[in-house]
Scaffold this active site. Structure first.
Site, PDB file in Angstrom:
ATOM      1  N   LYS A  51       0.831  -1.204   0.000  1.00  0.00           N
ATOM      2  CA  LYS A  51       0.000   0.000   0.000  1.00  0.00           C
ATOM      3  C   LYS A  51       0.863   1.250   0.000  1.00  0.00           C
ATOM      4  O   LYS A  51       0.473   2.290  -0.554  1.00  0.00           O
ATOM      5  CB  LYS A  51      -0.957  -0.001   1.208  1.00  0.00           C
ATOM      6  CG  LYS A  51      -1.886  -1.205   1.258  1.00  0.00           C
ATOM      7  CD  LYS A  51      -2.569  -1.443  -0.073  1.00  0.00           C
ATOM      8  CE  LYS A  51      -3.061  -2.860  -0.232  1.00  0.00           C
ATOM      9  NZ  LYS A  51      -2.046  -3.885  -0.411  1.00  0.00           N
ATOM     10  N   ALA A 268       2.272 -14.321  -9.993  1.00  0.00           N
ATOM     11  CA  ALA A 268       1.243 -14.066  -8.982  1.00  0.00           C
ATOM     12  C   ALA A 268       0.084 -15.031  -9.207  1.00  0.00           C
ATOM     13  O   ALA A 268      -1.039 -14.631  -9.502  1.00  0.00           O
ATOM     14  CB  ALA A 268       0.777 -12.623  -9.065  1.00  0.00           C
ATOM     15  N   GLY A 270      -1.056 -17.398  -7.020  1.00  0.00           N
ATOM     16  CA  GLY A 270      -1.638 -17.988  -5.827  1.00  0.00           C
ATOM     17  C   GLY A 270      -0.608 -18.278  -4.760  1.00  0.00           C
ATOM     18  O   GLY A 270       0.561 -17.869  -4.862  1.00  0.00           O
ATOM     19  N   HIS A 449     -23.712  14.663   2.576  1.00  0.00           N
ATOM     20  CA  HIS A 449     -23.463  15.252   1.253  1.00  0.00           C
ATOM     21  C   HIS A 449     -22.488  16.413   1.400  1.00  0.00           C
ATOM     22  O   HIS A 449     -22.620  17.211   2.327  1.00  0.00           O
ATOM     23  CB  HIS A 449     -24.779  15.765   0.659  1.00  0.00           C
ATOM     24  CG  HIS A 449     -24.597  16.525  -0.623  1.00  0.00           C
ATOM     25  ND1 HIS A 449     -24.381  15.885  -1.829  1.00  0.00           N
ATOM     26  CD2 HIS A 449     -24.564  17.862  -0.878  1.00  0.00           C
ATOM     27  CE1 HIS A 449     -24.238  16.801  -2.775  1.00  0.00           C
ATOM     28  NE2 HIS A 449     -24.351  18.013  -2.225  1.00  0.00           N
TER      29      HIS A 449
END
Length: 470
Positions: A51, A268, A270, A449
């Site tokens: 991240k 990638a 698993g 809002h």
């Protein structure tokens, strides 16, 4: 004499360390065993550092598109070593945090390789010495590792696993990503935004195959628009790694095999559970395809032995492991006579899934197709980002929110999102499912809002023909 505890936790990832803390809170004497770094893969080599990388690529994307916001940013650039260093420092900070939590909660940490040595027994190899531990209950939380291609072992030079992809010494110029699950798509998104020429190969008919079909189709178009090449229904037949490049033979959906060169390859496809060499066989622990079989509380077929997290099977998610850790510990406490805890078995239908690419993807519950397969008559609502004022103001008008309801009962069967910050928004629907909320309560809820969350309300309204802003 073995050191004796109420509970031993083998593995300190997000499942293991959370279980240890909860056990300490309930008054247990706890030990945790870790062979690498506290925090496990997630904190050190998974969720958190990736991240940090994705945040960097997101900021870089905004820098290269500054004119869209009335700003100027001439010749933006980056320092790869500093990008990696920032990511590693973030991971280091979290690792230090877990160390502090262990100390605060009086959890005794044993660094070394742990092995089950009999019922209620565990040994920890620390260099040339071995420590013996004993406890009435042991939780196995050993996690999983990346799966290799049998004909293309990762070498860290040209062929990478996720761990190599997080600490690149050079930026790939032409990158092949094999697999389009969350990990594959996230790395494809990061490297594409940083300027690499990226190709994704997926054996199944669509990318992000566990997601709703509309989400997969939207992501295919969005990533293709960004310049990523996507080959679905395709497989890598052969990889030849050289000093300066990797040659890959790819069999397309038409059956034809083509060869191309790439600077790097990320595998990638698993994960493999870490169940070998930890002593499961000697205890007769039941496994299926390498994963430990448990009930809804983490209990195995061996009395006093529990298992949580990736080692028990899909979904392979940190938050699932953490929740399982709490459930297992509270069940242990309940069985020991604690009447103040009331554990509930894990409901995998309420576990959210998130992909932190650009755009993001998030979901919980059944897809529309799965709901119909299960025999539900459904009502489906969908609302686009372009109809939301906050999304337009952010310059993030790409995406949609989709909700699936049971037409007869109003039960929220599933929610599926693609777009900016949906990994944060999904929790609203997770809470709704946990509370068994129907469409009525969701319709009557006031949403602030201007927020992106208003799309969640509109999607519910749309399922019943009541959407306001579209």
């Amino acid at each position: 004499m073995a050191d004796t505890f109420d509970l031993i936790v083998l593995g300190s990832g997000p499942g293991g360390y959370v279980a240890a803390i909860r056990a300490s809170q309930l008054g247990m004497k706890v030990a945790i065993v870790e062979r690498e770094r506290l925090g496990g893969i997630c904190l050190n080599w998974g969720c958190i550092p990736t991240k940090a990388l994705l945040r960097t690529s997101e900021v870089y994307h905004y820098m290269t598109h500054a004119e869209s916001y009335g700003l100027s940013c001439e010749k933006p650039g980056f320092d790869l070593a500093k990008i990696v260093d920032r990511s590693r420092k973030v991971a280091g900070q979290l690792n230090a945090g877990v160390k502090g939590l262990m100390k605060k909660n009086k959890v005794q940490v044993f660094e070394g390789v742990g092995t089950l040595a009999g019922k209620g027994k565990l040994t920890v190899k620390q260099g040339d010495t071995t420590v013996e531990l004993a406890a009435r209950n042991i939780i196995v939380a050993t996690g999983a590792r990346a799966r290799d291609l049998p004909f293309a072992k990762a070498d860290g030079k040209r062929v990478w696993t996720y761990r190599h992809a997080m600490v690149p010494e050079v930026m790939p110029t032409k990158l092949l990503v094999i697999g389009s699950g969350a990990i594959g798509v996230e790395f494809a998104s990061f490297y594409n935004d940083m300027g690499a020429d990226v190709t994704i190969v997926e054996m199944l008919p669509r990318i992000l195959p566990v997601e709703d079909e509309e989400v997969s189709a939207f992501m295919d178009k969005a990533l293709t628009k960004q310049g990523i090449k996507i080959l679905t229904g395709a497989g890598v037949e052969k990889i030849e790694s050289g000093a300066n490049a990797v040659k890959a033979a790819i069999k397309g959906k038409d059956g034809k095999v083509t060869e191309a060169e790439y600077s790097h390859v990320i595998v990638a496809i698993g994960i493999v559970p870490n169940t070998e060499t930890i002593g499961l066989e000697s205890l007769g622990v039941k496994t299926e395809r390498g994963h430990i079989v448990t009930d809804g509380y983490g209990k195995t077929n061996v009395d006093g032995l529990w298992a949580i997290g990736d080692v028990t099977g899909a979904p392979w998610l940190a938050h699932k492991a953490s929740h399982e850790g709490v459930i297992a510990v509270e069940k242990i406490a309940q069985l020991a006579g604690n009447t103040e805890v009331h554990p509930h078995a894990m409901d995998k239908g309420n576990i959210p899934g998130c992909t932190y690419s650009r755009p993001q993807v998030a979901s919980v519950g059944m897809t529309e197709a799965k709901a119909k397969e299960a025999g539900h008559e459904v009502k489906v609502g969908k609302f686009p980002f372009i109809g939301n004022g906050k999304a337009i103001a952010l310059g993030e008008a790409e995406g949609f929110v989709k909700t699936v309801f049971d037409a007869k009962t109003g039960e929220l069967l599933g929610a599926h999102m693609v777009g900016a910050e949906v990994t944060e928004l999904i929790q609203g629907y997770v809470v709704a499912r946990q509370l068994e909320t129907t469409e009525t309560e969701l319709m009557q809820t006031v949403f602030a809002h201007p927020t992106l969350s208003e799309m969640m309300h509109e999607s519910v309204l749309a399922a019943y023909g009541r959407a306001i802003h579209i």
